[in-house]
Write a protein that holds these residues in place. Sequence first.
Motif, short mmCIF file in Angstrom:
data_model
loop_
_atom_site.label_atom_id
_atom_site.label_comp_id
_atom_site.label_asym_id
_atom_site.label_seq_id
_atom_site.Cartn_x
_atom_site.Cartn_y
_atom_site.Cartn_z
N ALA A 317 -18.10 -6.21 -3.03
CA ALA A 317 -18.60 -6.27 -4.40
C ALA A 317 -17.55 -5.78 -5.39
CB ALA A 317 -19.88 -5.45 -4.51
N LEU A 318 -16.81 -4.71 -5.03
CA LEU A 318 -15.77 -4.20 -5.90
C LEU A 318 -14.64 -5.22 -6.04
CD1 LEU A 318 -14.65 -1.87 -7.56
CD2 LEU A 318 -13.66 -0.93 -5.46
N LEU A 319 -14.25 -5.89 -4.96
CA LEU A 319 -13.21 -6.90 -5.03
C LEU A 319 -13.64 -8.08 -5.90
CD1 LEU A 319 -10.46 -7.98 -4.09
CD2 LEU A 319 -11.61 -8.90 -2.05
N ALA A 320 -14.91 -8.52 -5.75
CA ALA A 320 -15.42 -9.63 -6.55
C ALA A 320 -15.45 -9.27 -8.03
CB ALA A 320 -16.81 -10.03 -6.06
N THR A 366 -9.68 -14.36 -1.64
CA THR A 366 -10.18 -13.49 -0.59
C THR A 366 -11.61 -13.05 -0.91
OG1 THR A 366 -7.95 -12.70 -0.14
CG2 THR A 366 -9.78 -11.35 0.66
N ARG A 367 -12.49 -13.13 0.09
CA ARG A 367 -13.87 -12.69 -0.08
C ARG A 367 -14.20 -11.46 0.77
NH1 ARG A 367 -13.10 -15.14 -3.73
NH2 ARG A 367 -14.06 -17.06 -4.51
N PHE A 368 -13.49 -11.28 1.84
CA PHE A 368 -13.71 -10.13 2.71
C PHE A 368 -12.37 -9.48 2.99
CE2 PHE A 368 -16.93 -13.32 3.66
CZ PHE A 368 -18.10 -12.60 3.46
N PRO A 375 -7.01 -1.48 -1.44
CA PRO A 375 -6.22 -0.91 -2.54
C PRO A 375 -5.13 -1.85 -3.05
CG PRO A 375 -6.57 0.72 -0.86
CD PRO A 375 -7.06 -0.56 -0.28
N SER A 376 -4.43 -2.55 -2.14
CA SER A 376 -3.35 -3.43 -2.60
C SER A 376 -3.90 -4.62 -3.38
CB SER A 376 -2.54 -3.91 -1.40
OG SER A 376 -3.38 -4.63 -0.48
N LEU A 377 -5.01 -5.20 -2.94
CA LEU A 377 -5.62 -6.31 -3.65
C LEU A 377 -6.11 -5.90 -5.05
CD1 LEU A 377 -7.66 -7.99 -0.75
CD2 LEU A 377 -5.51 -8.78 -1.75
N LEU A 378 -6.77 -4.74 -5.13
CA LEU A 378 -7.24 -4.26 -6.44
C LEU A 378 -6.09 -3.97 -7.38
CD1 LEU A 378 -10.12 -1.81 -5.37
CD2 LEU A 378 -10.33 -4.14 -6.27
N LEU A 379 -5.00 -3.38 -6.85
CA LEU A 379 -3.85 -3.08 -7.69
C LEU A 379 -3.23 -4.35 -8.25
CD1 LEU A 379 -1.82 -1.05 -8.81
CD2 LEU A 379 -0.56 -1.22 -6.65
#
Length: 399
Positions: A317-320, A366-368, A375-379
């Motif tokens: 949910a945070l990534l989405a 990316t969904r999962f 952390p790297s994806l959010l950054l």
Amino acid sequence: MTRERLAWLLGALGLLLGAWWLSLNTEWVEVQRPRAAQGEARDNPVYAFEQLLRRLGMQVERHEALKNLPPAQARLVLMSSDWQLMPERSAQLQQWVLQGGHLVLAPSSEWDNSALADWVPVELLDVKPSKRSRHEKKFAEASASVQRPRRELSSNPPLWGSTESVASCDAPPDQYNLRPRRNQAPAWTLARKSVVHALRVPLGRGSVTALNSGTNLFHNEPALRCDNPLLLAAALQAEAGATAWIYLHEKRQALLPWLWQSGWIAILMGLLALAAALWRAAVRFGPLMAAAPRLRRSISEQVHGLGAYLHKEGREALLAAQQRALLEAAQRSLPGFARLSHAERAAALAAATGLAALELSTALSTRFCTRAQLPSLLLLLETARRRLAHRTSDERHPT
């Protein structure tokens, strides 16, 4: 004779017998009882003394303050020690006597232990213990008897030419004796054996008369007993047309009413200043100034909020949410971004932000992810969003 008339006859006979018995066994006498004082006599303790002087033709005034002294040749009776409240009053009384005033000192004025003792030509001495004991014994015996204590006092010179002695009532035991100071000749004395009860000594153009009697000699009841009226009249040198002042006690206005009458403006201004000071220091319903807006959240709030979100929704949910925030920022800053395909969107974002297109494409699709990959994806996604926001701000505000 009927029964009713017989009953009336017996009743009348009983009344007559009762009246006859009362007349034989009772005695009717007249008893004089003193009546309580009324009017001014109830509130004025020297009312009888004042009326006595007025009957002799004198002008009598009763004063409760000695702001001014009596006129020359007047009589001043000090019956209270309150005159000592003003330190300069002793010197004023001395000058008044020297100029012709006649001062009468009663025991209640306590003149012998005051500043008057420095210039009054009369000394107050203790009676010898042996004589005092005999006098006290006689006084106690007289007090126990039915008659009031009486003392025959000899006058020198005689009063009004022929009265050589007076009988004083309600006098206390002889505890003190009066005598003139050295080189002073008395003008009048009233004594019993060797004890002087009244003494007058000339001073300047006036005179000082000191009494060695009870403190209540001038009061209403004692002033009229025995020959006390003659004694008081002689002490004041009573004569028609003379003026007499009687000083009972010092009576002044209360402090608070006097302050209000004398300085109500200052009191009112002080109360207003006090009210303003209390109002200024009082607790208000709101803050003194509005709180400044909080433009940024603190780090602690962000950490707590992120932890709560992850605990409730999970990593996906945070990534989405981060991907959605980047796409919304791209739609606002890149024209036609919504109609582009996924690959074209990654290329457009890479051209606008300077980041790698492959990495952006992977992060957006990316969904999962694992905990280590998050952390790297959010950054990456947040960096792209901020660069787009900075690019849009530069376009709106060119230098």
